[in-house]
Write an enzyme that holds these catalytic residues in place. Structure first.
Site, short mmCIF file in Angstrom:
data_model
loop_
_atom_site.label_atom_id
_atom_site.label_comp_id
_atom_site.label_asym_id
_atom_site.label_seq_id
_atom_site.Cartn_x
_atom_site.Cartn_y
_atom_site.Cartn_z
N VAL A 45 0.71 -1.38 0.03
CA VAL A 45 0.21 -0.07 0.11
C VAL A 45 0.98 1.37 0.12
O VAL A 45 0.36 2.04 0.06
CB VAL A 45 -0.86 0.02 1.00
CG1 VAL A 45 -2.21 -0.94 1.19
CG2 VAL A 45 -0.15 0.10 2.60
N TYR A 46 2.66 0.60 -0.07
CA TYR A 46 3.12 1.86 0.36
C TYR A 46 3.12 2.67 -0.98
O TYR A 46 3.76 2.13 -2.12
CB TYR A 46 4.64 2.20 0.57
CG TYR A 46 4.43 1.58 2.58
CD1 TYR A 46 3.73 1.82 2.84
CD2 TYR A 46 5.35 1.11 2.46
CE1 TYR A 46 3.64 1.55 4.26
CE2 TYR A 46 5.76 1.02 4.15
CZ TYR A 46 4.78 0.94 4.65
OH TYR A 46 5.11 0.65 6.32
N GLY A 47 3.08 4.28 -1.45
CA GLY A 47 3.52 4.91 -2.50
C GLY A 47 1.82 6.31 -2.77
O GLY A 47 2.33 6.65 -3.79
N GLY A 65 2.41 0.39 -4.12
CA GLY A 65 2.66 -0.80 -4.62
C GLY A 65 4.14 0.22 -4.83
O GLY A 65 4.36 -0.24 -5.80
#
Length: 91
Positions: free
Chosen positions: A60-62, A68
């Site tokens: 979920v990072y981004g 992603g």
């Protein structure tokens, strides 16, 4: 690379495994939305140089619409630096 940092880094066993991880873990949630690929690569290079071998990421990072992205950047970094993947514990 400057090895004086590695001499001062503390490592602990990861659970019951034979792997040692640095007491400091690099979180990568800003890779993508706040740190572009070039800056992220510099951060990862410096992290490894300092003896930090523990990197955290998540799918979920981004940021919104780019989930992603952190994982993509880390994957490209690994690909561009042969042999580095074996030096890092990726969480």
């Amino acid at each position: 690379p400057r090895t004086e940092f590695k001499k001062r880094m503390d490592y602990l066993p990861l659970g019951r495994s034979n792997m040692l991880v640095s007491k400091i873990c690099l979180g990568t949630m800003h890779f993508g939305p706040y740190a572009d690929e070039a800056e992220s690569f510099r951060t990862l290079d410096r992290t490894l140089e300092m003896g930090i071998n523990f990197i955290d990421t998540a799918n979920v990072y981004g940021g919104d619409g780019h989930k992603g992205r952190s994982e993509e950047i880390i994957g490209k970094w690994f690909k561009s630096r042969p042999g580095v993947r074996d030096q890092v514990v990726l969480a």
